[in-house]
Design a protein around this motif. Structure first.
Motif, PDB file in Angstrom:
ATOM      1  N   SER A  69      36.619   8.374  96.631  1.00 34.47           N
ATOM      2  CA  SER A  69      37.152   8.814  95.337  1.00 34.47           C
ATOM      3  C   SER A  69      36.049   9.050  94.307  1.00 34.47           C
ATOM      4  O   SER A  69      36.340   9.420  93.166  1.00 34.47           O
ATOM      5  CB  SER A  69      38.139   7.767  94.806  1.00 34.47           C
ATOM      6  N   THR A  70      34.802   8.845  94.697  1.00 30.11           N
ATOM      7  CA  THR A  70      33.680   8.996  93.769  1.00 30.11           C
ATOM      8  C   THR A  70      33.053  10.384  93.885  1.00 30.11           C
ATOM      9  O   THR A  70      32.627  10.801  94.958  1.00 30.11           O
ATOM     10  CB  THR A  70      32.601   7.927  94.032  1.00 30.11           C
ATOM     11  N   VAL A  71      33.001  11.086  92.748  1.00 32.70           N
ATOM     12  CA  VAL A  71      32.339  12.387  92.682  1.00 32.70           C
ATOM     13  C   VAL A  71      31.026  12.189  91.935  1.00 32.70           C
ATOM     14  O   VAL A  71      30.999  11.603  90.845  1.00 32.70           O
ATOM     15  CB  VAL A  71      33.202  13.441  91.966  1.00 32.70           C
ATOM     16  N   SER A  72      29.947  12.653  92.543  1.00 27.54           N
ATOM     17  CA  SER A  72      28.630  12.568  91.923  1.00 27.54           C
ATOM     18  C   SER A  72      28.071  13.968  91.726  1.00 27.54           C
ATOM     19  O   SER A  72      28.397  14.897  92.464  1.00 27.54           O
ATOM     20  CB  SER A  72      27.669  11.766  92.801  1.00 27.54           C
ATOM     21  N   TYR A  73      27.209  14.089  90.732  1.00 18.89           N
ATOM     22  CA  TYR A  73      26.538  15.358  90.456  1.00 18.89           C
ATOM     23  C   TYR A  73      25.041  15.155  90.557  1.00 18.89           C
ATOM     24  O   TYR A  73      24.518  14.069  90.287  1.00 18.89           O
ATOM     25  CB  TYR A  73      26.903  15.871  89.057  1.00 18.89           C
ATOM     26  N   ALA A  74      24.368  16.241  90.950  1.00 15.25           N
ATOM     27  CA  ALA A  74      22.910  16.227  91.063  1.00 15.25           C
ATOM     28  C   ALA A  74      22.395  17.613  90.695  1.00 15.25           C
ATOM     29  O   ALA A  74      23.128  18.610  90.749  1.00 15.25           O
ATOM     30  CB  ALA A  74      22.493  15.876  92.494  1.00 15.25           C
ATOM     31  N   LEU A  75      21.130  17.670  90.313  1.00 12.44           N
ATOM     32  CA  LEU A  75      20.497  18.958  90.057  1.00 12.44           C
ATOM     33  C   LEU A  75      20.361  19.706  91.374  1.00 12.44           C
ATOM     34  O   LEU A  75      20.066  19.107  92.407  1.00 12.44           O
ATOM     35  CB  LEU A  75      19.114  18.766  89.433  1.00 12.44           C
ATOM     36  N   ALA A  76      20.564  21.003  91.325  1.00 15.48           N
ATOM     37  CA  ALA A  76      20.464  21.816  92.536  1.00 15.48           C
ATOM     38  C   ALA A  76      19.009  21.997  92.956  1.00 15.48           C
ATOM     39  O   ALA A  76      18.730  22.271  94.108  1.00 15.48           O
ATOM     40  CB  ALA A  76      21.129  23.169  92.319  1.00 15.48           C
ATOM     41  N   GLY A  77      18.076  21.841  92.005  1.00 20.67           N
ATOM     42  CA  GLY A  77      16.651  21.978  92.309  1.00 20.67           C
ATOM     43  C   GLY A  77      15.810  21.323  91.237  1.00 20.67           C
ATOM     44  O   GLY A  77      16.297  20.995  90.155  1.00 20.67           O
ATOM     45  N   GLY A  78      14.542  21.141  91.531  1.00 15.66           N
ATOM     46  CA  GLY A  78      13.639  20.467  90.600  1.00 15.66           C
ATOM     47  C   GLY A  78      13.202  21.321  89.423  1.00 15.66           C
ATOM     48  O   GLY A  78      12.653  20.803  88.451  1.00 15.66           O
ATOM     49  N   ASP A  79      13.439  22.628  89.504  1.00 14.61           N
ATOM     50  CA  ASP A  79      12.995  23.497  88.417  1.00 14.61           C
ATOM     51  C   ASP A  79      13.701  23.191  87.102  1.00 14.61           C
ATOM     52  O   ASP A  79      13.124  23.360  86.029  1.00 14.61           O
ATOM     53  CB  ASP A  79      13.206  24.965  88.783  1.00 14.61           C
TER      54      ASP A  79
END
Length: 137
Positions: A69-79
């Motif tokens: 039930s946990t949704v996490s977000y992350a950057l798609a790239g380091g730029d």
């Protein structure tokens, strides 16, 4: 339809032009973050955060993952993280320039205050160093 590069850049910066989106990107710089943690850090209504995350996701600069039930977000790239660091450097330089200007303005006010104290009476009026007559108090 071909979009000029300058237009694509303007659209990109417009997409970044929301304080909540910038804050989300800052929080994601160090790795994936669950939505509940974003909510706790940003102090925003869940529906508003969801809207802002959707904008970032559609633009392709963040990705989401679900574990149970946990949704996490992350950057798609380091730029993106590098862009935020560059923005901090630019703002630091701009603010340093503003501090220098503020210092110069304060020095000018101090000098102007000393000049006012140096005014001398001439014919029933005070004449400032600039030669402008002022009534005697």
């Amino acid at each position: 339809m071909h979009v000029p590069l300058y237009q694509a850049k303007a659209d990109f910066f417009r997409m970044l032009g929301h304080p909540v989106r910038i804050r989300v990107l800052e929080l994601l710089q160090h790795g994936p973050v669950p939505v509940r943690d974003l909510l706790a850090d940003i102090d925003i209504e869940p529906s508003s955060l969801s809207q802002q995350l959707a904008v970032l996701r559609r633009s392709g600069i963040v990705v989401s993952t679900r574990e149970g039930s946990t949704v996490s977000y992350a950057l798609a790239g380091g730029d993106v993280a590098e862009l935020l660091r560059a923005a901090r450097r630019i703002l630091t330089e701009l603010l340093a320039g503003q501090n220098q200007l503020l210092s110069q303005l304060r020095q000018a006010d101090t000098v102007e205050g000393e000049t006012s104290a140096a005014e001398t009476p001439v014919g029933g009026r005070l004449l400032s160093d600039r030669g402008s007559p002022r009534p005697t108090p």
